[in-house]
Write an enzyme that holds these catalytic residues in place. Structure first.
Site, PDB file in Angstrom:
ATOM      1  N   HIS A 135      61.873 -11.614  85.394  1.00  0.00           N
ATOM      2  CA  HIS A 135      60.859 -11.950  86.116  1.00  0.00           C
ATOM      3  C   HIS A 135      60.166 -10.642  86.568  1.00  0.00           C
ATOM      4  CE1 HIS A 135      61.976 -16.117  85.926  1.00  0.00           C
ATOM      5  NE2 HIS A 135      60.682 -16.288  85.837  1.00  0.00           N
ATOM      6  N   LYS A 139      59.527 -11.341  92.381  1.00  0.00           N
ATOM      7  CA  LYS A 139      60.235 -12.528  92.471  1.00  0.00           C
ATOM      8  C   LYS A 139      61.493 -12.327  93.163  1.00  0.00           C
ATOM      9  CE  LYS A 139      62.013 -16.282  89.977  1.00  0.00           C
ATOM     10  NZ  LYS A 139      61.428 -17.456  90.946  1.00  0.00           N
TER      11      LYS A 139
END
Length: 250
Positions: A135, A139
Protein backbone atom coordinates in the site's frame (compact mmCIF):
# COMPACT_ATOMS: atom_id res chain seq x y z
CA UNK A 1 -29.60 11.10 -2.43
CA UNK A 2 -28.02 13.33 0.21
CA UNK A 3 -24.55 12.23 1.32
CA UNK A 4 -22.31 13.45 4.14
CA UNK A 5 -18.57 12.83 3.94
CA UNK A 6 -16.55 12.07 7.08
CA UNK A 7 -12.90 12.41 6.19
CA UNK A 8 -11.76 14.63 3.33
CA UNK A 9 -8.43 13.27 2.25
CA UNK A 10 -7.68 11.83 -1.19
CA UNK A 11 -10.33 9.14 -0.82
CA UNK A 12 -12.96 11.57 0.44
CA UNK A 13 -12.36 13.91 -2.49
CA UNK A 14 -12.59 11.01 -4.98
CA UNK A 15 -15.85 9.84 -3.39
CA UNK A 16 -17.21 13.39 -3.61
CA UNK A 17 -16.48 13.59 -7.33
CA UNK A 18 -18.00 10.19 -8.13
CA UNK A 19 -21.07 10.84 -5.96
CA UNK A 20 -21.74 14.10 -7.77
CA UNK A 21 -21.26 12.39 -11.15
CA UNK A 22 -23.94 9.88 -10.12
CA UNK A 23 -26.35 12.71 -9.32
CA UNK A 24 -26.02 12.83 -5.52
CA UNK A 25 -25.82 15.89 -3.32
CA UNK A 26 -23.02 16.38 -0.78
CA UNK A 27 -24.71 18.10 2.17
CA UNK A 28 -21.89 18.02 4.73
CA UNK A 29 -18.12 17.48 4.76
CA UNK A 30 -16.53 16.76 8.14
CA UNK A 31 -12.81 16.60 8.69
CA UNK A 32 -10.51 16.90 11.69
CA UNK A 33 -10.91 20.69 11.96
CA UNK A 34 -14.74 20.91 12.01
CA UNK A 35 -15.93 18.10 14.29
CA UNK A 36 -18.70 20.31 15.67
CA UNK A 37 -20.46 19.97 12.30
CA UNK A 38 -21.76 16.55 13.36
CA UNK A 39 -24.35 18.45 15.41
CA UNK A 40 -25.86 20.42 12.53
CA UNK A 41 -29.03 20.25 10.48
CA UNK A 42 -26.91 19.84 7.35
CA UNK A 43 -25.30 16.66 8.65
CA UNK A 44 -28.61 15.33 10.01
CA UNK A 45 -30.22 15.81 6.59
CA UNK A 46 -27.92 13.18 5.04
CA UNK A 47 -29.42 9.88 3.95
CA UNK A 48 -26.01 8.25 4.46
CA UNK A 49 -22.58 9.33 5.69
CA UNK A 50 -19.53 7.81 3.98
CA UNK A 51 -16.59 7.58 6.38
CA UNK A 52 -12.91 7.11 5.45
CA UNK A 53 -10.62 8.28 8.26
CA UNK A 54 -8.01 6.68 10.55
CA UNK A 55 -7.92 3.75 12.98
CA UNK A 56 -7.78 6.21 15.89
CA UNK A 57 -10.86 8.24 14.90
CA UNK A 58 -13.19 5.89 13.05
CA UNK A 59 -15.11 4.41 15.99
CA UNK A 60 -15.93 7.79 17.55
CA UNK A 61 -17.05 9.05 14.15
CA UNK A 62 -19.58 6.21 14.01
CA UNK A 63 -20.88 7.06 17.48
CA UNK A 64 -21.28 10.74 16.60
CA UNK A 65 -23.13 9.91 13.37
CA UNK A 66 -25.44 7.43 15.12
CA UNK A 67 -26.26 10.06 17.74
CA UNK A 68 -27.53 12.27 14.91
CA UNK A 69 -29.60 9.47 13.39
CA UNK A 70 -27.43 9.16 10.26
CA UNK A 71 -26.60 5.85 8.59
CA UNK A 72 -22.88 5.12 8.10
CA UNK A 73 -20.91 3.44 5.32
CA UNK A 74 -17.27 3.03 6.36
CA UNK A 75 -14.05 1.83 4.77
CA UNK A 76 -11.74 2.68 7.66
CA UNK A 77 -9.56 -0.17 8.93
CA UNK A 78 -7.47 -0.85 12.02
CA UNK A 79 -10.39 -0.45 14.46
CA UNK A 80 -12.25 -3.76 14.05
CA UNK A 81 -11.42 -5.04 17.54
CA UNK A 82 -14.47 -2.91 18.46
CA UNK A 83 -16.78 -4.21 15.75
CA UNK A 84 -18.94 -6.10 18.26
CA UNK A 85 -19.66 -2.77 19.98
CA UNK A 86 -20.91 -1.35 16.68
CA UNK A 87 -23.10 -4.41 16.10
CA UNK A 88 -24.60 -3.95 19.58
CA UNK A 89 -25.34 -0.28 18.86
CA UNK A 90 -27.16 -1.33 15.72
CA UNK A 91 -29.20 -3.86 17.70
CA UNK A 92 -29.91 -1.62 20.69
CA UNK A 93 -30.49 1.76 19.02
CA UNK A 94 -31.63 0.91 15.49
CA UNK A 95 -28.48 2.40 13.95
CA UNK A 96 -27.51 1.38 10.42
CA UNK A 97 -23.89 0.57 9.60
CA UNK A 98 -22.09 -0.90 6.59
CA UNK A 99 -18.41 -1.80 6.75
CA UNK A 100 -16.00 -3.60 4.50
CA UNK A 101 -12.23 -3.78 4.40
CA UNK A 102 -12.37 -3.06 0.67
CA UNK A 103 -15.16 -1.60 -1.48
CA UNK A 104 -13.69 -2.62 -4.83
CA UNK A 105 -15.97 -5.00 -6.74
CA UNK A 106 -12.83 -6.58 -8.22
CA UNK A 107 -11.40 -7.21 -4.76
CA UNK A 108 -14.63 -8.84 -3.63
CA UNK A 109 -14.49 -11.16 -6.63
CA UNK A 110 -10.89 -11.84 -5.55
CA UNK A 111 -12.19 -12.73 -2.07
CA UNK A 112 -14.41 -15.40 -3.65
CA UNK A 113 -11.56 -16.77 -5.77
CA UNK A 114 -9.34 -16.87 -2.68
CA UNK A 115 -11.91 -18.89 -0.73
CA UNK A 116 -12.35 -21.35 -3.58
CA UNK A 117 -8.59 -21.86 -3.99
CA UNK A 118 -8.16 -22.33 -0.23
CA UNK A 119 -10.85 -25.04 -0.22
CA UNK A 120 -9.05 -26.82 -3.07
CA UNK A 121 -5.71 -26.59 -1.26
CA UNK A 122 -7.12 -28.15 1.91
CA UNK A 123 -6.53 -31.50 0.18
CA UNK A 124 -2.95 -30.73 -0.95
CA UNK A 125 -0.85 -30.42 2.18
CA UNK A 126 2.38 -29.95 0.25
CA UNK A 127 1.32 -26.34 -0.47
CA UNK A 128 1.79 -23.60 2.13
CA UNK A 129 0.13 -20.18 1.78
CA UNK A 130 1.85 -16.82 2.18
CA UNK A 131 0.52 -13.33 1.48
CA UNK A 132 2.09 -9.99 0.59
CA UNK A 133 0.16 -6.71 0.69
CA UNK A 134 1.51 -3.43 -0.70
CA UNK A 135 0.00 0.00 0.00
CA UNK A 136 0.90 3.69 -0.12
CA UNK A 137 3.15 5.17 2.56
CA UNK A 138 0.23 7.06 4.17
CA UNK A 139 -1.54 3.86 5.24
CA UNK A 140 -0.92 3.52 8.97
CA UNK A 141 -2.21 0.07 9.86
CA UNK A 142 -0.78 -3.29 8.84
CA UNK A 143 -1.58 -5.80 7.70
CA UNK A 144 -4.31 -4.15 5.66
CA UNK A 145 -7.94 -4.88 6.42
CA UNK A 146 -8.18 -6.51 3.01
CA UNK A 147 -5.24 -8.79 3.83
CA UNK A 148 -6.89 -9.82 7.10
CA UNK A 149 -10.16 -10.55 5.25
CA UNK A 150 -8.25 -12.65 2.71
CA UNK A 151 -6.45 -14.51 5.52
CA UNK A 152 -9.77 -15.22 7.23
CA UNK A 153 -11.12 -16.56 3.93
CA UNK A 154 -8.22 -19.02 3.85
CA UNK A 155 -8.61 -19.97 7.51
CA UNK A 156 -12.35 -20.59 7.07
CA UNK A 157 -11.88 -22.82 4.02
CA UNK A 158 -8.60 -24.65 4.67
CA UNK A 159 -8.77 -26.55 7.97
CA UNK A 160 -4.98 -26.89 8.40
CA UNK A 161 -4.52 -23.09 8.38
CA UNK A 162 -5.58 -21.83 11.80
CA UNK A 163 -4.24 -18.27 11.97
CA UNK A 164 -1.98 -15.58 10.51
CA UNK A 165 1.14 -13.78 11.67
CA UNK A 166 3.53 -11.06 10.51
CA UNK A 167 6.42 -12.97 12.11
CA UNK A 168 8.01 -16.29 11.20
CA UNK A 169 5.01 -18.64 11.03
CA UNK A 170 4.51 -21.58 13.37
CA UNK A 171 2.51 -24.71 12.57
CA UNK A 172 -0.95 -23.83 11.26
CA UNK A 173 -0.24 -20.13 10.72
CA UNK A 174 0.27 -18.29 7.44
CA UNK A 175 2.55 -15.30 7.09
CA UNK A 176 1.38 -11.87 5.90
CA UNK A 177 4.13 -9.54 4.65
CA UNK A 178 3.46 -5.82 4.30
CA UNK A 179 5.18 -3.15 2.22
CA UNK A 180 4.54 0.61 2.05
CA UNK A 181 5.64 2.19 -1.22
CA UNK A 182 4.93 5.60 -2.76
CA UNK A 183 1.27 6.10 -3.70
CA UNK A 184 0.38 2.45 -4.41
CA UNK A 185 -3.45 2.16 -4.10
CA UNK A 186 -3.31 -1.49 -3.03
CA UNK A 187 -1.88 -4.81 -4.18
CA UNK A 188 -2.53 -8.22 -2.62
CA UNK A 189 -0.65 -11.36 -3.64
CA UNK A 190 -1.34 -14.86 -2.33
CA UNK A 191 1.18 -17.63 -3.00
CA UNK A 192 0.67 -21.33 -2.36
CA UNK A 193 4.21 -22.72 -2.37
CA UNK A 194 5.47 -26.29 -2.55
CA UNK A 195 8.95 -27.72 -3.11
CA UNK A 196 8.24 -28.21 -6.82
CA UNK A 197 6.04 -25.29 -7.85
CA UNK A 198 4.03 -22.26 -6.79
CA UNK A 199 0.49 -21.08 -7.49
CA UNK A 200 -0.16 -17.34 -7.24
CA UNK A 201 -3.26 -15.15 -7.38
CA UNK A 202 -3.01 -11.37 -7.36
CA UNK A 203 -5.22 -8.30 -7.25
CA UNK A 204 -3.67 -4.96 -8.14
CA UNK A 205 -5.69 -1.76 -7.87
CA UNK A 206 -4.79 0.81 -10.54
CA UNK A 207 -6.33 3.80 -8.75
CA UNK A 208 -8.66 4.80 -5.91
CA UNK A 209 -11.56 5.02 -8.37
CA UNK A 210 -12.73 1.44 -7.80
CA UNK A 211 -12.82 1.85 -4.02
CA UNK A 212 -14.66 5.17 -4.24
CA UNK A 213 -17.25 3.90 -6.73
CA UNK A 214 -17.90 0.85 -4.55
CA UNK A 215 -18.44 3.09 -1.52
CA UNK A 216 -21.00 5.20 -3.37
CA UNK A 217 -22.78 2.09 -4.71
CA UNK A 218 -22.90 0.75 -1.14
CA UNK A 219 -24.33 4.04 0.12
CA UNK A 220 -27.05 3.92 -2.54
CA UNK A 221 -28.06 0.48 -1.23
CA UNK A 222 -27.69 1.32 2.48
CA UNK A 223 -30.06 4.30 2.12
CA UNK A 224 -32.96 1.81 1.89
CA UNK A 225 -31.64 -0.74 4.44
CA UNK A 226 -31.25 -0.95 8.20
CA UNK A 227 -29.11 -2.71 10.79
CA UNK A 228 -25.57 -4.09 10.54
CA UNK A 229 -24.76 -4.66 6.86
CA UNK A 230 -21.86 -6.28 5.02
CA UNK A 231 -20.32 -6.35 1.56
CA UNK A 232 -21.34 -9.98 1.21
CA UNK A 233 -24.99 -8.88 1.43
CA UNK A 234 -24.44 -6.29 -1.29
CA UNK A 235 -22.56 -8.77 -3.50
CA UNK A 236 -25.58 -11.06 -3.35
CA UNK A 237 -27.53 -8.35 -5.12
CA UNK A 238 -24.80 -7.65 -7.67
CA UNK A 239 -23.83 -11.20 -8.61
CA UNK A 240 -26.49 -13.31 -10.29
CA UNK A 241 -24.33 -16.45 -10.55
CA UNK A 242 -25.60 -18.76 -7.80
CA UNK A 243 -22.32 -20.68 -7.62
CA UNK A 244 -20.49 -17.48 -6.63
CA UNK A 245 -23.22 -16.66 -4.14
CA UNK A 246 -22.66 -20.06 -2.52
CA UNK A 247 -18.97 -19.22 -2.11
CA UNK A 248 -19.80 -15.89 -0.45
CA UNK A 249 -22.02 -17.80 2.02
CA UNK A 250 -19.11 -19.89 3.30
Amino acid sequence: MKIALIGYGKMGKTIERIARQRGHEIVSIIDIDNQSDFDTDAFRSADVAIEFTTPATAFQNYVKAFEQGVKVVSGSTGWISRIDEVKKMCEDTGATFFWTSNFSIGVNLFFALNKYLAALMDNFTQYTPEMTEIHHVHKLDHPSGTAISLANGIIDNCARITGWTEEEPTDGAMRINHKREGEVPGTHIINWNSEVDSIEIKHEAKSREGFALGAVVAAEWVATQSGFLTMDMLMHRIIANTKLIDIFNK
